[in-house]
Design an enzyme around this catalytic site. Sequence first.
Site, PDB file in Angstrom:
ATOM      1  N   ASP A 132       0.853  -1.192   0.000  1.00 20.09           N
ATOM      2  CA  ASP A 132       0.000   0.000   0.000  1.00 20.09           C
ATOM      3  C   ASP A 132       0.887   1.239   0.000  1.00 20.09           C
ATOM      4  OD1 ASP A 132      -2.463  -1.245   0.044  1.00 20.09           O
ATOM      5  OD2 ASP A 132      -2.626  -1.256   2.223  1.00 20.09           O
ATOM      6  N   MET A 133       0.313   2.378  -0.422  1.00 20.04           N
ATOM      7  CA  MET A 133       1.069   3.628  -0.372  1.00 20.04           C
ATOM      8  C   MET A 133       0.404   4.556   0.640  1.00 20.04           C
ATOM      9  SD  MET A 133       3.812   4.905  -1.540  1.00 20.04           S
ATOM     10  CE  MET A 133       4.314   4.333  -3.159  1.00 20.04           C
ATOM     11  N   ARG A 182      -0.844  -0.886  -8.794  1.00 21.06           N
ATOM     12  CA  ARG A 182      -2.215  -0.483  -8.483  1.00 21.06           C
ATOM     13  C   ARG A 182      -2.280   1.042  -8.551  1.00 21.06           C
ATOM     14  NH1 ARG A 182      -3.620  -1.905  -2.628  1.00 21.06           N
ATOM     15  NH2 ARG A 182      -3.990  -3.963  -3.502  1.00 21.06           N
ATOM     16  N   LYS A 185      -6.578   7.051  -6.671  1.00 19.26           N
ATOM     17  CA  LYS A 185      -6.535   8.529  -6.645  1.00 19.26           C
ATOM     18  C   LYS A 185      -5.648   9.018  -5.507  1.00 19.26           C
ATOM     19  CE  LYS A 185     -11.021   9.444  -8.792  1.00 19.26           C
ATOM     20  NZ  LYS A 185     -12.293  10.203  -8.711  1.00 19.26           N
ATOM     21  N   GLY A 186      -5.718   8.365  -4.343  1.00 19.03           N
ATOM     22  CA  GLY A 186      -4.948   8.813  -3.177  1.00 19.03           C
ATOM     23  C   GLY A 186      -5.890   9.261  -2.076  1.00 19.03           C
ATOM     24  N   ALA A 187      -5.609   8.850  -0.839  1.00 15.32           N
ATOM     25  CA  ALA A 187      -6.570   9.023   0.248  1.00 15.32           C
ATOM     26  C   ALA A 187      -6.111   9.962   1.367  1.00 15.32           C
ATOM     27  CB  ALA A 187      -6.896   7.657   0.844  1.00 15.32           C
ATOM     28  N   THR A 224     -10.394   1.969  -8.501  1.00 18.15           N
ATOM     29  CA  THR A 224     -11.282   3.129  -8.447  1.00 18.15           C
ATOM     30  C   THR A 224     -12.737   2.666  -8.484  1.00 18.15           C
ATOM     31  OG1 THR A 224     -11.865   5.236  -9.483  1.00 18.15           O
ATOM     32  CG2 THR A 224     -11.247   3.447 -10.977  1.00 18.15           C
TER      33      THR A 224
HETATM   34  P1  FDA Z   1     -13.979   9.035  -5.731  1.00 20.59           P
HETATM   35  O1  FDA Z   1     -14.028   8.770  -4.277  1.00 20.59           O
HETATM   36  O2  FDA Z   1     -13.558  10.366  -6.234  1.00 20.59           O
HETATM   37  O3  FDA Z   1     -15.412   8.710  -6.301  1.00 20.59           O
HETATM   38  C1  FDA Z   1     -15.664   8.941  -7.681  1.00 20.59           C
HETATM   39  C2  FDA Z   1     -17.052   8.480  -8.026  1.00 20.59           C
HETATM   40  O4  FDA Z   1     -17.161   7.081  -7.771  1.00 20.59           O
HETATM   41  C3  FDA Z   1     -18.155   9.103  -7.216  1.00 20.59           C
HETATM   42  O5  FDA Z   1     -18.494  10.368  -7.705  1.00 20.59           O
HETATM   43  C4  FDA Z   1     -19.259   8.086  -7.417  1.00 20.59           C
HETATM   44  O6  FDA Z   1     -19.828   8.217  -8.689  1.00 20.59           O
HETATM   45  C5  FDA Z   1     -18.499   6.784  -7.373  1.00 20.59           C
HETATM   46  N1  FDA Z   1     -18.498   6.223  -6.014  1.00 20.59           N
HETATM   47  C6  FDA Z   1     -17.505   6.291  -5.105  1.00 20.59           C
HETATM   48  N2  FDA Z   1     -17.870   5.686  -3.959  1.00 20.59           N
HETATM   49  C7  FDA Z   1     -19.121   5.231  -4.153  1.00 20.59           C
HETATM   50  C8  FDA Z   1     -20.059   4.526  -3.359  1.00 20.59           C
HETATM   51  N3  FDA Z   1     -19.805   4.194  -2.086  1.00 20.59           N
HETATM   52  N4  FDA Z   1     -21.251   4.227  -3.902  1.00 20.59           N
HETATM   53  C9  FDA Z   1     -21.552   4.590  -5.165  1.00 20.59           C
HETATM   54  N5  FDA Z   1     -20.716   5.279  -5.962  1.00 20.59           N
HETATM   55  C10 FDA Z   1     -19.527   5.585  -5.481  1.00 20.59           C
HETATM   56  N6  FDA Z   1      -5.342   5.121  -1.275  1.00 20.59           N
HETATM   57  C11 FDA Z   1      -4.070   5.393  -0.883  1.00 20.59           C
HETATM   58  O7  FDA Z   1      -3.745   6.553  -0.654  1.00 20.59           O
HETATM   59  N7  FDA Z   1      -3.164   4.383  -0.751  1.00 20.59           N
HETATM   60  C12 FDA Z   1      -3.473   3.093  -1.042  1.00 20.59           C
HETATM   61  O8  FDA Z   1      -2.614   2.210  -0.923  1.00 20.59           O
HETATM   62  C13 FDA Z   1      -4.793   2.797  -1.478  1.00 20.59           C
HETATM   63  N8  FDA Z   1      -5.171   1.523  -1.785  1.00 20.59           N
HETATM   64  C14 FDA Z   1      -6.393   1.307  -2.374  1.00 20.59           C
HETATM   65  C15 FDA Z   1      -6.730   0.042  -2.850  1.00 20.59           C
HETATM   66  C16 FDA Z   1      -7.932  -0.160  -3.517  1.00 20.59           C
HETATM   67  C17 FDA Z   1      -8.236  -1.513  -4.065  1.00 20.59           C
HETATM   68  C18 FDA Z   1      -8.830   0.927  -3.688  1.00 20.59           C
HETATM   69  C19 FDA Z   1     -10.114   0.753  -4.435  1.00 20.59           C
HETATM   70  C20 FDA Z   1      -8.527   2.162  -3.192  1.00 20.59           C
HETATM   71  C21 FDA Z   1      -7.329   2.372  -2.517  1.00 20.59           C
HETATM   72  N9  FDA Z   1      -7.002   3.619  -1.997  1.00 20.59           N
HETATM   73  C22 FDA Z   1      -5.715   3.850  -1.578  1.00 20.59           C
HETATM   74  C23 FDA Z   1      -8.057   4.675  -1.839  1.00 20.59           C
HETATM   75  C24 FDA Z   1      -8.093   5.593  -3.036  1.00 20.59           C
HETATM   76  O9  FDA Z   1      -6.947   6.404  -3.058  1.00 20.59           O
HETATM   77  C25 FDA Z   1      -9.321   6.507  -2.983  1.00 20.59           C
HETATM   78  O10 FDA Z   1      -9.276   7.277  -1.831  1.00 20.59           O
HETATM   79  C26 FDA Z   1     -10.633   5.758  -3.038  1.00 20.59           C
HETATM   80  O11 FDA Z   1     -10.576   4.643  -3.889  1.00 20.59           O
HETATM   81  C27 FDA Z   1     -11.739   6.686  -3.551  1.00 20.59           C
HETATM   82  O12 FDA Z   1     -11.441   7.117  -4.863  1.00 20.59           O
HETATM   83  P2  FDA Z   1     -12.272   6.706  -6.163  1.00 20.59           P
HETATM   84  O13 FDA Z   1     -11.289   6.474  -7.262  1.00 20.59           O
HETATM   85  O14 FDA Z   1     -13.140   5.559  -5.885  1.00 20.59           O
HETATM   86  O15 FDA Z   1     -13.070   7.995  -6.552  1.00 20.59           O
END
Ligand code: FDA
Length: 306
Positions: A132-133, A182, A185-187, A224
């Site tokens: 993980d990052m 992987r 976007k980043g959390a 994502t």
């Molecule tokens: P975002 O949160 O911007 O959502 C975009 C769109 O997706 C929303 O507008 C909606 O349409 C849809 N959506 C999102 N959530 C929904 C829901 N609950 N129900 C319905 N629609 C929804 N981060 C990090 O910093 N280090 C790491 O190592 C990881 N590892 C990781 C692994 C995996 C497998 C995932 C999926 C994610 C991570 N992350 C992570 C987290 C990542 O950085 C990010 O914060 C989240 O995935 C949220 O980003 P999204 O790309 O989903 O888009």
Amino acid sequence: MLRTVILAAARSSRVERLVETAPYTRDVVRRFVAGTGTADALRATRELVAEGLRVTLDHLGEDTVTPEQADATREEYLAVLGALRAAGLTPAAEVSVKLSALGQRFDEQLAYDNARAICVAADAAGTTVTLDMEDHTTTDSTLDILTKLREDHPATGAVLQAYLRRTEADCRDLATAGSRVRLCKGAYREPESVAYQSARDVDRSYVRCLNVLMAGAGYPMLATHDPRLITIGEDRARWFDRGPDGFEFQMLYGVRPQEQARLVAAGHTVRTYVPYGDQWYGYLMRRLAERPTNVVFFGRALVSRG
Ligand code: FDA
């Protein structure tokens, strides 16, 4: 604004105590976290694999400040890898590891040694490890450790975060044969000097990085839930002729399960990231920060009487 408040709450031990002791939070936590022990992780993995999904298990534990805690985390990973193997759940299931949980903050060598032991156990179980990052102060250290681990365990994966300005270049470096990346976007809350701040800029960066990875020689893992980015991922897969063995989608446990099923039915490889363990608080708060409707859902459970 709301995101900043929630991420601040994630660091507050008072809020943590409130959330952990509130009587009706369990169901909400369960939506995003498989449970506290190895048996819970295995149960969730079995259910997801039966639905055609792959799994990556994350043992939650971010506040490692002593070598003993780091050792305990390593031992949990060794145990869960042995259990996955015994249950015939590898290679469908792999593990995701946070180097901070293995001691990275106070002893980089210790974190490397622990990660290496986990990679050895994953090899023996016939599966892989993805690092993980975490926040940007750890990116160089994590990528250095990745390079060293890949000398003996070339399938070890990395996570790159599209919100960091450096990530497109990191994607170019890592889009090589045998490299698993992987892209998310980043959390974390990051300063403007290192990270794009607007959702639009982060999404654009994600697409540029996705293009680099899908055009390259490695194995892209598109993490994502964003419908637009998933559509672009499917489009690039067609363009670059990548089938289910050539890339995968990844989503979090409890987030858009119907979309995960739809992608499986469409013939894609989809992996669910399944967190488990008793240190679920920080993870849960990051999920809440991502989506205001989750906060409403959670708030209702906090005050609800059943
Ligand atoms: P975002 O949160 O911007 O959502 C975009 C769109 O997706 C929303 O507008 C909606 O349409 C849809 N959506 C999102 N959530 C929904 C829901 N609950 N129900 C319905 N629609 C929804 N981060 C990090 O910093 N280090 C790491 O190592 C990881 N590892 C990781 C692994 C995996 C497998 C995932 C999926 C994610 C991570 N992350 C992570 C987290 C990542 O950085 C990010 O914060 C989240 O995935 C949220 O980003 P999204 O790309 O989903 O888009």
